[in-house]
Design a protein around this motif. Sequence first.
Motif, PDB file in Angstrom:
ATOM      1  N   THR A   1     127.525  54.979  34.506  1.00  0.00           N
ATOM      2  CA  THR A   1     128.127  56.205  35.033  1.00  0.00           C
ATOM      3  C   THR A   1     128.418  57.217  33.928  1.00  0.00           C
ATOM      4  N   HIS A   2     128.963  56.740  32.822  1.00  0.00           N
ATOM      5  CA  HIS A   2     129.364  57.649  31.741  1.00  0.00           C
ATOM      6  C   HIS A   2     128.248  57.914  30.739  1.00  0.00           C
TER       7      HIS A   2
ATOM      8  N   MET B   1     134.231  61.252  26.223  1.00  0.00           N
ATOM      9  CA  MET B   1     133.890  60.640  27.508  1.00  0.00           C
ATOM     10  C   MET B   1     134.887  61.074  28.579  1.00  0.00           C
ATOM     11  N   TYR B   2     136.165  61.053  28.243  1.00  0.00           N
ATOM     12  CA  TYR B   2     137.221  61.473  29.176  1.00  0.00           C
ATOM     13  C   TYR B   2     137.070  62.957  29.527  1.00  0.00           C
TER      14      TYR B   2
ATOM     15  N   TRP C   1     134.201  63.663  31.829  1.00  0.00           N
ATOM     16  CA  TRP C   1     134.456  63.248  33.205  1.00  0.00           C
ATOM     17  C   TRP C   1     135.340  64.260  33.931  1.00  0.00           C
TER      18      TRP C   1
END
Length: 254
Positions: free
Chosen positions: A149-150, A164-165, A168
């Motif tokens: 997903t990431h 990454m955060y 998202w």
Amino acid sequence: MSGLQVIGAGLGRTGTLSMKKALEELGFNPCHHMEETFSHPERNHKHHFTCILANENVIEHLEAVFGGYKAMVDYPGCMFYEDFMKMNPDAKVILTVRDTPEAWVKSVENTIFSHHTASNRLLWNFGKVIMKLAAPAHIPTVMELITRTHGVDPIDPKTDLAQMYTDWVNRVKETVPAEKLLVFNVKQGWKPLCDFLGVPVPDTPFPRANNTETYRSMETWQLKRGLLKYAVYVGLMSAGAYYSLMKFGSSVWE
């Protein structure tokens, strides 16, 4: 359709267990959270997540895992928020966030992505082996889904978790219509959440749950249980091999 009224798009460790308890108190009960995958083994999560990972009848398997829930937060559900929006077009989306990306990184490095802080590749690889041996059966598959997903492995020490955060959060903001989205920090308490959902504000304090110490004690219990199961399995296999050797070994070599 899964029947979700509230879709949680926030990543794990953004106050999701507090959010689960808050939503259930507001009447969106039950609410799915990662802990549900431990408490409901009858849903055969490993099978369903394995099929989802292979892109086999994804909607059917999402239904099998999340059917019957009125709300959903945390991993693994947050990864499928766009699917859930298509399945539940009237649902509202809540993106839970931390104060800063760095605050989130500090939290996950102490909990769900603790192997990210491994000092060297050997220690990191050892941690992955232990997870596969001792964790509940579905967890390695969920970790594969998270990586897919990431686009990065969150427990690889080379991964920039803050980026990454941030990626998202931006993705959710860009893909969810503004009128259906609430960006929410649990520190804000009841009012903005209740206003968004159109429900009365409770007289009780906003729930606070699953701090780092609580998570670590739960993780330690899960690890001990998993290692015990593995030790019993190895012991039984060893005993069986020893018995076979004693009973049949001499005749084999005669």
